[in-house]
Design an enzyme around this catalytic site. Structure first.
Site, PDB file in Angstrom:
ATOM      1  N   SER A  23      48.007  32.417  41.291  1.00 34.48           N
ATOM      2  CA  SER A  23      46.970  31.768  42.106  1.00 34.48           C
ATOM      3  C   SER A  23      47.542  30.613  42.921  1.00 34.48           C
ATOM      4  CB  SER A  23      45.849  31.250  41.201  1.00 34.48           C
ATOM      5  OG  SER A  23      45.222  32.333  40.544  1.00 34.48           O
ATOM      6  N   ASP A  49      52.212  40.770  43.904  1.00 29.85           N
ATOM      7  CA  ASP A  49      51.145  40.084  44.654  1.00 29.85           C
ATOM      8  C   ASP A  49      51.717  39.048  45.623  1.00 29.85           C
ATOM      9  OD1 ASP A  49      49.267  41.573  43.337  1.00 29.85           O
ATOM     10  OD2 ASP A  49      48.126  39.870  42.538  1.00 29.85           O
ATOM     11  N   ASN A  93      47.301  45.448  46.045  1.00 35.78           N
ATOM     12  CA  ASN A  93      46.049  45.185  45.336  1.00 35.78           C
ATOM     13  C   ASN A  93      45.916  43.688  45.060  1.00 35.78           C
ATOM     14  OD1 ASN A  93      43.632  45.661  44.115  1.00 35.78           O
ATOM     15  ND2 ASN A  93      44.453  46.696  42.305  1.00 35.78           N
ATOM     16  N   ARG A 123      37.425  47.598  46.048  1.00 35.03           N
ATOM     17  CA  ARG A 123      37.060  46.241  45.599  1.00 35.03           C
ATOM     18  C   ARG A 123      36.258  45.560  46.712  1.00 35.03           C
ATOM     19  NH1 ARG A 123      42.143  43.152  43.191  1.00 35.03           N
ATOM     20  NH2 ARG A 123      40.450  41.821  42.432  1.00 35.03           N
ATOM     21  N   SER A 170      32.847  37.451  43.463  1.00 32.47           N
ATOM     22  CA  SER A 170      34.201  36.909  43.335  1.00 32.47           C
ATOM     23  C   SER A 170      34.241  35.510  43.927  1.00 32.47           C
ATOM     24  CB  SER A 170      35.197  37.808  44.078  1.00 32.47           C
ATOM     25  OG  SER A 170      36.461  37.178  44.134  1.00 32.47           O
ATOM     26  N   SER A 171      34.892  34.592  43.229  1.00 26.99           N
ATOM     27  CA  SER A 171      35.061  33.238  43.763  1.00 26.99           C
ATOM     28  C   SER A 171      36.076  33.233  44.903  1.00 26.99           C
ATOM     29  CB  SER A 171      35.519  32.291  42.655  1.00 26.99           C
ATOM     30  OG  SER A 171      36.867  32.567  42.293  1.00 26.99           O
ATOM     31  N   GLN A 172      36.853  34.310  45.012  1.00 32.12           N
ATOM     32  CA  GLN A 172      37.889  34.349  46.058  1.00 32.12           C
ATOM     33  C   GLN A 172      37.278  34.311  47.463  1.00 32.12           C
ATOM     34  OE1 GLN A 172      40.472  37.691  45.284  1.00 32.12           O
ATOM     35  NE2 GLN A 172      41.186  36.863  43.337  1.00 32.12           N
ATOM     36  N   ASP A 315      40.347  36.199  33.516  1.00 36.97           N
ATOM     37  CA  ASP A 315      41.594  36.960  33.324  1.00 36.97           C
ATOM     38  C   ASP A 315      42.097  36.834  31.885  1.00 36.97           C
ATOM     39  OD1 ASP A 315      41.314  37.459  35.983  1.00 36.97           O
ATOM     40  OD2 ASP A 315      43.094  36.378  36.651  1.00 36.97           O
ATOM     41  N   LYS A 342      37.723  44.412  39.415  1.00 33.08           N
ATOM     42  CA  LYS A 342      39.099  43.906  39.499  1.00 33.08           C
ATOM     43  C   LYS A 342      40.071  45.096  39.591  1.00 33.08           C
ATOM     44  CE  LYS A 342      37.737  39.507  37.742  1.00 33.08           C
ATOM     45  NZ  LYS A 342      38.033  38.312  38.542  1.00 33.08           N
ATOM     46  N   GLU A 343      41.270  44.993  39.027  1.00 32.79           N
ATOM     47  CA  GLU A 343      42.281  46.030  39.227  1.00 32.79           C
ATOM     48  C   GLU A 343      41.774  47.416  38.835  1.00 32.79           C
ATOM     49  OE1 GLU A 343      42.727  43.018  38.865  1.00 32.79           O
ATOM     50  OE2 GLU A 343      44.773  42.332  39.190  1.00 32.79           O
ATOM     51  N   ARG A 346      37.385  46.868  34.321  1.00 30.38           N
ATOM     52  CA  ARG A 346      38.005  46.396  33.074  1.00 30.38           C
ATOM     53  C   ARG A 346      37.069  46.470  31.871  1.00 30.38           C
ATOM     54  NH1 ARG A 346      41.461  41.190  35.518  1.00 30.38           N
ATOM     55  NH2 ARG A 346      43.303  42.444  36.021  1.00 30.38           N
ATOM     56  N   HIS A 388      47.905  45.534  35.365  1.00 31.53           N
ATOM     57  CA  HIS A 388      48.901  44.730  34.652  1.00 31.53           C
ATOM     58  C   HIS A 388      48.366  44.110  33.374  1.00 31.53           C
ATOM     59  CE1 HIS A 388      47.454  40.966  37.011  1.00 31.53           C
ATOM     60  NE2 HIS A 388      46.601  41.936  37.209  1.00 31.53           N
ATOM     61  N   ARG A 389      47.122  43.617  33.439  1.00 29.91           N
ATOM     62  CA  ARG A 389      46.601  42.923  32.243  1.00 29.91           C
ATOM     63  C   ARG A 389      46.281  43.899  31.107  1.00 29.91           C
ATOM     64  NH1 ARG A 389      46.927  38.065  34.000  1.00 29.91           N
ATOM     65  NH2 ARG A 389      46.313  37.627  36.145  1.00 29.91           N
ATOM     66  N   LYS A 414      52.639  43.638  39.010  1.00 23.36           N
ATOM     67  CA  LYS A 414      51.688  42.945  39.900  1.00 23.36           C
ATOM     68  C   LYS A 414      51.823  41.430  39.763  1.00 23.36           C
ATOM     69  CE  LYS A 414      46.873  43.026  41.460  1.00 23.36           C
ATOM     70  NZ  LYS A 414      46.330  41.689  41.432  1.00 23.36           N
TER      71      LYS A 414
HETATM   72  O1  LIG Z   1      41.315  32.760  43.088  1.00 24.06           O
HETATM   73  C1  LIG Z   1      42.119  33.247  42.290  1.00 24.06           C
HETATM   74  O2  LIG Z   1      43.318  32.948  42.284  1.00 24.06           O
HETATM   75  C2  LIG Z   1      41.613  34.232  41.310  1.00 24.06           C
HETATM   76  C3  LIG Z   1      40.267  34.278  41.012  1.00 24.06           C
HETATM   77  C4  LIG Z   1      39.703  35.176  39.975  1.00 24.06           C
HETATM   78  O3  LIG Z   1      38.983  36.197  40.628  1.00 24.06           O
HETATM   79  P1  LIG Z   1      37.353  36.201  40.785  1.00 24.06           P
HETATM   80  O4  LIG Z   1      36.952  34.973  41.466  1.00 24.06           O
HETATM   81  O5  LIG Z   1      37.149  37.437  41.598  1.00 24.06           O
HETATM   82  O6  LIG Z   1      36.809  36.292  39.388  1.00 24.06           O
HETATM   83  C5  LIG Z   1      40.795  35.802  39.108  1.00 24.06           C
HETATM   84  O7  LIG Z   1      40.271  36.882  38.375  1.00 24.06           O
HETATM   85  C6  LIG Z   1      41.963  36.274  39.939  1.00 24.06           C
HETATM   86  O8  LIG Z   1      42.959  36.874  39.140  1.00 24.06           O
HETATM   87  C7  LIG Z   1      42.593  35.113  40.651  1.00 24.06           C
HETATM   88  C1  LIG Z   2      41.890  39.946  39.115  1.00 28.71           C
HETATM   89  C2  LIG Z   2      43.192  39.814  39.288  1.00 28.71           C
HETATM   90  O1  LIG Z   2      43.835  39.898  40.475  1.00 28.71           O
HETATM   91  P1  LIG Z   2      43.393  39.646  42.004  1.00 28.71           P
HETATM   92  O2  LIG Z   2      44.048  38.377  42.409  1.00 28.71           O
HETATM   93  O3  LIG Z   2      43.930  40.824  42.749  1.00 28.71           O
HETATM   94  O4  LIG Z   2      41.889  39.553  42.066  1.00 28.71           O
HETATM   95  C3  LIG Z   2      44.081  39.548  38.127  1.00 28.71           C
HETATM   96  O5  LIG Z   2      45.260  39.199  38.347  1.00 28.71           O
HETATM   97  O6  LIG Z   2      43.658  39.700  36.969  1.00 28.71           O
END
Ligand SMILES: O=C(O)C1=C[C@@H](OP(=O)(O)O)[C@@H](O)[C@H](O)C1
Ligand SMILES: C=C(OP(=O)(O)O)C(=O)O
Length: 430
Positions: A23, A49, A93, A123, A170-172, A315, A342-343, A346, A388-389, A414
């Site tokens: 991250s 990644d 991914n 996704r 997703s917080s992303q 995670d 996710k991947e 899960r 991977h996890r 990954k």
């Molecule tokens: O912002 C990040 O670095 C991440 C946020 C999380 O995802 P979500 O926000 O989709 O749960 C986590 O699962 C991912 O591996 C990394």
């Molecule tokens: C959810 C994961 O990856 P990503 O950053 O692709 O969302 C992870 O690494 O568990």
């Protein structure tokens, strides 16, 4: 298909140097690439990644030089605008590459195509695209609506509206908006609609943005305002912490295999939410010690089942599901619907594979409930779903005194290509 047979491990102890945080690595690379000035990024993670982010930034015209054989990289900041205005990017991914690059490129006045592996195209990204469209971006779906691949064209960016973004998938998506919007130079507000999941990842985003000189004001987890006139400035040098999610496997190994096992590279001073995994493990009965830059786990009696909301550590929570196989009673992990996108799915994958070990598993829409068998099933063949996890978690079965086979173990690339070597080094240490 490659298989890895793991024999039962009677006892485990030692120290592991963690690889860099995924991250932090991908956020830092993007911020350094967008900044004014050059940044030395030290201890970058070496994994798929990160290769996708490095490759993409290279195609976008950002100059990045590796320092000899080290994991230190010198990034020449492009000063807010990528030099290349037309590019096709393949991002595997890697959510931490795909989502933030989508937002940054939507503000870049160029033509970009973003794609990934088949699973990445399953996704969701619709909530981020919707938010960017409110800000005037031109983004089109190339396949299924709401999912990658995407085509981005120059838009008409207007930051006078409050930008709404959904927070429950997703917080992303919020991370991506926050990192990209300072590029507009204008004051802009993002409002989270509904409950935000995975909140500690937003803390990582805000802390790293601050290191690059951009301050975000926030009202709780609902409203985020970036004052105009700010731009990213290189802090000179950034050290990437060890990966706290990767740490979870070794800490669980310390609990399951006696320990003590120490991970070096994350500790009390970490900015990663997944260090809270240690608290969950201690509820299961682990003896945890922590320094500024290390965490240690050891067994101290029988393992207890837990009932926990693990939305803040999505995670590392997977590791708890496998540790539950060694606990007395039923473990319930709650508020993890995001596992489904996710991947792999899960929740479904975890339930299927835990059952192969004899556990009774209830799979809810957003929870999993695990009651282990009296004796684990030996020599189960664990499918890893290119996740991977899944591979790293199920390797821990060998520490519960049970031989296990991991199918397609190389999927750990990954985020942690050297995972099985690191685990073996601990086994030999005793
Ligand atoms: O912002 C990040 O670095 C991440 C946020 C999380 O995802 P979500 O926000 O989709 O749960 C986590 O699962 C991912 O591996 C990394
Ligand atoms: C959810 C994961 O990856 P990503 O950053 O692709 O969302 C992870 O690494 O568990």
């Amino acid at each position: 298909m490659k298989q890895l047979h793991l024999a039962p491990i009677a006892r485990i102890a030692g120290t592991v140097e963690l690889p860099g945080s995924k991250s932090i690595s991908n956020r830092t690379l993007l911020l350094a690439a967008l900044a004014h000035g050059s940044t030395r990024v030290c201890g970058l993670l070496d994994a798929d990644d990160i290769s996708h982010m490095l490759g993409a930034l290279g195609l976008l015209g950002v100059k990045i030089e590796r320092q000899g054989e080290s994991r230190d990289f010198l990034v020449q900041g492009a000063g807010g605008e990528f030099p290349v205005k037309n590019a096709e990017l393949f991002l595997g991914n890697a959510g931490t590459a795909f989502r933030p690059l989508t937002a940054a490129l939507a503000l870049m006045n160029g033509h970009y195509q973003l794609s990934g592996v088949a699973r990445m195209h399953e996704r969701p990204i619709g909530d981020l695209v919707d938010a960017l469209k409110v800000a005037g971006a031109d983004i089109r779906y190339q396949g299924t609506k709401g999912y990658p691949p995407l085509a981005i064209a120059p838009g008409h960016i207007d930051t006078h509206v409050v930008i709404p973004v959904k927070g429950n998938v997703s917080s992303q998506f919020l991370t991506a908006l926050l990192m990209a919007l300072p590029l507009t130079g204008s004051t802009v507000t993002v409002e989270v609609i509904g409950e935000l999941i995975s909140k500690p990842y937003i803390e990582i985003t805000l802390k790293l943005m601050a290191r690059f000189g951009v301050v975000v004001e926030r009202k709780g987890w609902q409203r985020f305002t970036i004052a105009g006139g700010q731009s990213y400035l290189s802090p000179g040098e950034i050290h990437v912490e060890g990966d706290a999610s990767s740490a979870s496997y070794f800490l669980a190994a310390g609990l399951l295999g006696g320990g003590p096992v120490r991970v070096s590279g994350v500790g009390r001073n970490s900015i990663q939410g997944d260090v809270k995994f240690a608290e969950a493990l201690s509820q299961m009965g682990a003896k945890i010690s922590m320094g500024d830059n290390w965490i240690e786990a050891a067994a101290q009696g029988p393992l207890q089942a837990i009932d926990l909301d693990v939305n803040h550590i999505p995670d590392a929570a997977m590791t708890l599901a496998v540790a539950a196989l060694a606990a007395e009673g039923t473990t319930t992990l709650r508020n993890i619907e995001s596992w489904r996108v996710k991947e792999t799915d899960r929740l479904s994958a975890m339930a299927t594979e835990l059952r192969k070990l004899g556990a009774t598993v209830e799979e809810g829409q957003d929870f999993i409930r695990i009651t282990p068998a009296e004796k684990l099933t030996a020599n189960a063949q664990i499918d890893t779903y290119d996740d991977h996890r899944m591979a790293m978690c199920f390797s821990l079965v060998s520490l519960i005194g049970t031989p296990v086979t991991i199918n397609d173990p190389d999927c750990v690339a990954k985020t942690f290509p050297g995972y099985f070597d690191a685990l073996a080094s601990l086994t030999e240490a005793d």
